[in-house]
Design a protein around this motif. Structure first.
Motif, PDB file in Angstrom:
ATOM      1  N   PRO A  49      31.395  31.376  43.262  1.00 34.65           N
ATOM      2  CA  PRO A  49      32.811  31.197  42.903  1.00 34.65           C
ATOM      3  C   PRO A  49      33.683  31.109  44.156  1.00 34.65           C
ATOM      4  O   PRO A  49      33.509  31.871  45.108  1.00 34.65           O
ATOM      5  CB  PRO A  49      33.127  32.473  42.108  1.00 34.65           C
ATOM      6  CG  PRO A  49      31.811  32.979  41.641  1.00 34.65           C
ATOM      7  CD  PRO A  49      30.834  32.612  42.720  1.00 34.65           C
ATOM      8  N   HIS A  50      34.613  30.167  44.148  1.00 33.60           N
ATOM      9  CA  HIS A  50      35.536  30.006  45.259  1.00 33.60           C
ATOM     10  C   HIS A  50      36.853  29.436  44.743  1.00 33.60           C
ATOM     11  O   HIS A  50      36.988  29.176  43.555  1.00 33.60           O
ATOM     12  CB  HIS A  50      34.926  29.109  46.349  1.00 33.60           C
ATOM     13  CG  HIS A  50      34.491  27.763  45.854  1.00 33.60           C
ATOM     14  ND1 HIS A  50      33.297  27.566  45.204  1.00 33.60           N
ATOM     15  CD2 HIS A  50      35.084  26.542  45.912  1.00 33.60           C
ATOM     16  CE1 HIS A  50      33.181  26.284  44.882  1.00 33.60           C
ATOM     17  NE2 HIS A  50      34.254  25.650  45.297  1.00 33.60           N
ATOM     18  N   GLU A  51      37.831  29.270  45.654  1.00 35.54           N
ATOM     19  CA  GLU A  51      39.189  28.855  45.273  1.00 35.54           C
ATOM     20  C   GLU A  51      39.690  29.735  44.121  1.00 35.54           C
ATOM     21  O   GLU A  51      40.089  29.261  43.065  1.00 35.54           O
ATOM     22  CB  GLU A  51      39.226  27.376  44.895  1.00 35.54           C
ATOM     23  CG  GLU A  51      38.937  26.440  46.050  1.00 35.54           C
ATOM     24  CD  GLU A  51      39.140  24.976  45.721  1.00 35.54           C
ATOM     25  OE1 GLU A  51      39.962  24.676  44.821  1.00 35.54           O
ATOM     26  OE2 GLU A  51      38.471  24.137  46.343  1.00 35.54           O
TER      27      GLU A  51
ATOM     28  N   LEU B 151      40.023  43.098  39.843  1.00 39.95           N
ATOM     29  CA  LEU B 151      39.032  43.156  40.920  1.00 39.95           C
ATOM     30  C   LEU B 151      37.633  43.446  40.372  1.00 39.95           C
ATOM     31  O   LEU B 151      36.638  42.907  40.870  1.00 39.95           O
ATOM     32  CB  LEU B 151      39.427  44.228  41.936  1.00 39.95           C
ATOM     33  CG  LEU B 151      40.614  43.872  42.845  1.00 39.95           C
ATOM     34  CD1 LEU B 151      41.098  45.107  43.589  1.00 39.95           C
ATOM     35  CD2 LEU B 151      40.233  42.783  43.826  1.00 39.95           C
ATOM     36  N   ASN B 152      37.545  44.295  39.362  1.00 41.99           N
ATOM     37  CA  ASN B 152      36.250  44.556  38.739  1.00 41.99           C
ATOM     38  C   ASN B 152      35.687  43.294  38.087  1.00 41.99           C
ATOM     39  O   ASN B 152      34.479  43.045  38.110  1.00 41.99           O
ATOM     40  CB  ASN B 152      36.373  45.675  37.709  1.00 41.99           C
ATOM     41  CG  ASN B 152      36.499  47.041  38.352  1.00 41.99           C
ATOM     42  OD1 ASN B 152      35.978  47.276  39.440  1.00 41.99           O
ATOM     43  ND2 ASN B 152      37.206  47.955  37.705  1.00 41.99           N
ATOM     44  N   LEU B 153      36.571  42.491  37.499  1.00 40.04           N
ATOM     45  CA  LEU B 153      36.136  41.219  36.913  1.00 40.04           C
ATOM     46  C   LEU B 153      35.613  40.277  38.001  1.00 40.04           C
ATOM     47  O   LEU B 153      34.613  39.575  37.805  1.00 40.04           O
ATOM     48  CB  LEU B 153      37.289  40.562  36.160  1.00 40.04           C
ATOM     49  CG  LEU B 153      37.764  41.271  34.893  1.00 40.04           C
ATOM     50  CD1 LEU B 153      39.036  40.599  34.355  1.00 40.04           C
ATOM     51  CD2 LEU B 153      36.681  41.253  33.813  1.00 40.04           C
ATOM     52  N   LEU B 154      36.293  40.258  39.144  1.00 43.84           N
ATOM     53  CA  LEU B 154      35.828  39.426  40.260  1.00 43.84           C
ATOM     54  C   LEU B 154      34.437  39.859  40.715  1.00 43.84           C
ATOM     55  O   LEU B 154      33.578  39.019  41.005  1.00 43.84           O
ATOM     56  CB  LEU B 154      36.808  39.518  41.432  1.00 43.84           C
ATOM     57  CG  LEU B 154      38.196  38.918  41.235  1.00 43.84           C
ATOM     58  CD1 LEU B 154      39.027  39.096  42.504  1.00 43.84           C
ATOM     59  CD2 LEU B 154      38.128  37.451  40.853  1.00 43.84           C
ATOM     60  N   GLU B 155      34.221  41.155  40.756  1.00 40.68           N
ATOM     61  CA  GLU B 155      32.906  41.658  41.155  1.00 40.68           C
ATOM     62  C   GLU B 155      31.832  41.197  40.163  1.00 40.68           C
ATOM     63  O   GLU B 155      30.742  40.777  40.558  1.00 40.68           O
ATOM     64  CB  GLU B 155      32.930  43.182  41.235  1.00 40.68           C
ATOM     65  CG  GLU B 155      31.630  43.779  41.722  1.00 40.68           C
ATOM     66  CD  GLU B 155      31.687  45.278  41.895  1.00 40.68           C
ATOM     67  OE1 GLU B 155      30.703  45.848  42.414  1.00 40.68           O
ATOM     68  OE2 GLU B 155      32.716  45.889  41.515  1.00 40.68           O
ATOM     69  N   GLU B 156      32.154  41.239  38.865  1.00 37.83           N
ATOM     70  CA  GLU B 156      31.204  40.802  37.844  1.00 37.83           C
ATOM     71  C   GLU B 156      30.903  39.311  37.962  1.00 37.83           C
ATOM     72  O   GLU B 156      29.791  38.865  37.689  1.00 37.83           O
ATOM     73  CB  GLU B 156      31.754  41.114  36.457  1.00 37.83           C
ATOM     74  CG  GLU B 156      31.819  42.598  36.131  1.00 37.83           C
ATOM     75  CD  GLU B 156      32.500  42.879  34.809  1.00 37.83           C
ATOM     76  OE1 GLU B 156      32.752  41.918  34.050  1.00 37.83           O
ATOM     77  OE2 GLU B 156      32.797  44.049  34.531  1.00 37.83           O
ATOM     78  N   LEU B 157      31.900  38.532  38.407  1.00 43.72           N
ATOM     79  CA  LEU B 157      31.710  37.088  38.574  1.00 43.72           C
ATOM     80  C   LEU B 157      30.907  36.751  39.828  1.00 43.72           C
ATOM     81  O   LEU B 157      30.457  35.621  39.990  1.00 43.72           O
ATOM     82  CB  LEU B 157      33.064  36.383  38.645  1.00 43.72           C
ATOM     83  CG  LEU B 157      33.850  36.242  37.343  1.00 43.72           C
ATOM     84  CD1 LEU B 157      35.270  35.761  37.636  1.00 43.72           C
ATOM     85  CD2 LEU B 157      33.147  35.283  36.390  1.00 43.72           C
TER      86      LEU B 157
END
Length: 218
Positions: free
Chosen positions: A71-73, A130-136
């Protein structure tokens, strides 16, 4: 992720001239770097990313293949709502990101207990995002965080002080998570009218409507 190219233009019998490009997407940066190299007039050709890392042209080509599916941008909208009668908070987050050539949107919310104020709900909402970002699997990239809570974002930037002990604990948790994920955060306060999607998710959480939806955007 954006990249810039730096190189020295060689002049016969004279000292070279240093050049640097604007920030470019990876494909354009590689294409530009290849043209510069083919000219035979360049030396010390180096690519730099927004995280401050440097790469040769060969390394840059390999890098783009390796990160193609990461994942980026990433752009995050967050909002928190608070029910004073139940001491519950509704947390809403909308995350836009690219993976390969595809663009996605994740919408999610959560209801949590034992909150003290609407301000605390805003901090909790950003931590939830932020937790969702970690899961992604988001890591080692720049990330834009947008919300209508100017206090949260200005305090994270270090521009405003935070005097409340409870909120300072949330700030510490947020900063630790950002460091753990290796993110380069960019904070942007926005009007409430531009944060309707996250606000609605927070309200729906308070109403008992749990939402978790990931979809590809056309």
């Amino acid at each position: 992720m954006k990249y810039k190219i730096e190189w020295v233009y060689k002049l016969k019998g004279k000292e070279g001239i240093y050049f640097t490009s604007d920030w470019l997407d990876s494909e354009l940066a590689i294409s530009g770097g290849e043209d510069i190299e083919k000219s035979g007039k360049a030396s010390e050709l180096t690519f730099f990313d927004e995280m401050g890392q440097s790469w040769s042209l060969k390394e840059m080509k390999k890098l783009t293949i390796e990160i193609e599916e990461d994942p980026h941008e990433v752009m995050v909208y967050f909002d928190g709502g608070f029910n004073i009668h139940t001491s519950q908070a509704g947390l809403g987050a909308v995350i836009y990101f690219r993976q390969g050539k595809k663009k996605f949107r994740l919408r999610a919310n959560e209801l949590i207990d034992e909150m003290d104020s609407n301000n605390e709900a805003e901090y909790a909402a950003l931590y939830y995002a932020l937790n969702l970002l970690e899961e992604l699997g988001v890591h080692q990239v720049p990330c834009d965080f947008k919300g209508d809570s100017q206090g949260v974002l200005k305090q994270l930037e270090g521009e405003w002080p935070c005097y409340e002990e409870q909120l300072n604990r949330w700030l510490d948790r947020i900063e630790e998570k950002i460091k753990f994920l290796g993110l380069k955060p960019r904070y942007q306060p926005i009007p409430r009218s531009e944060n309707k999607e996250a606000d609605k998710l927070a309200s729906q959480a308070l109403e008992g409507k749990a939402i978790f939806s990931k979809m590809q955007l056309i």
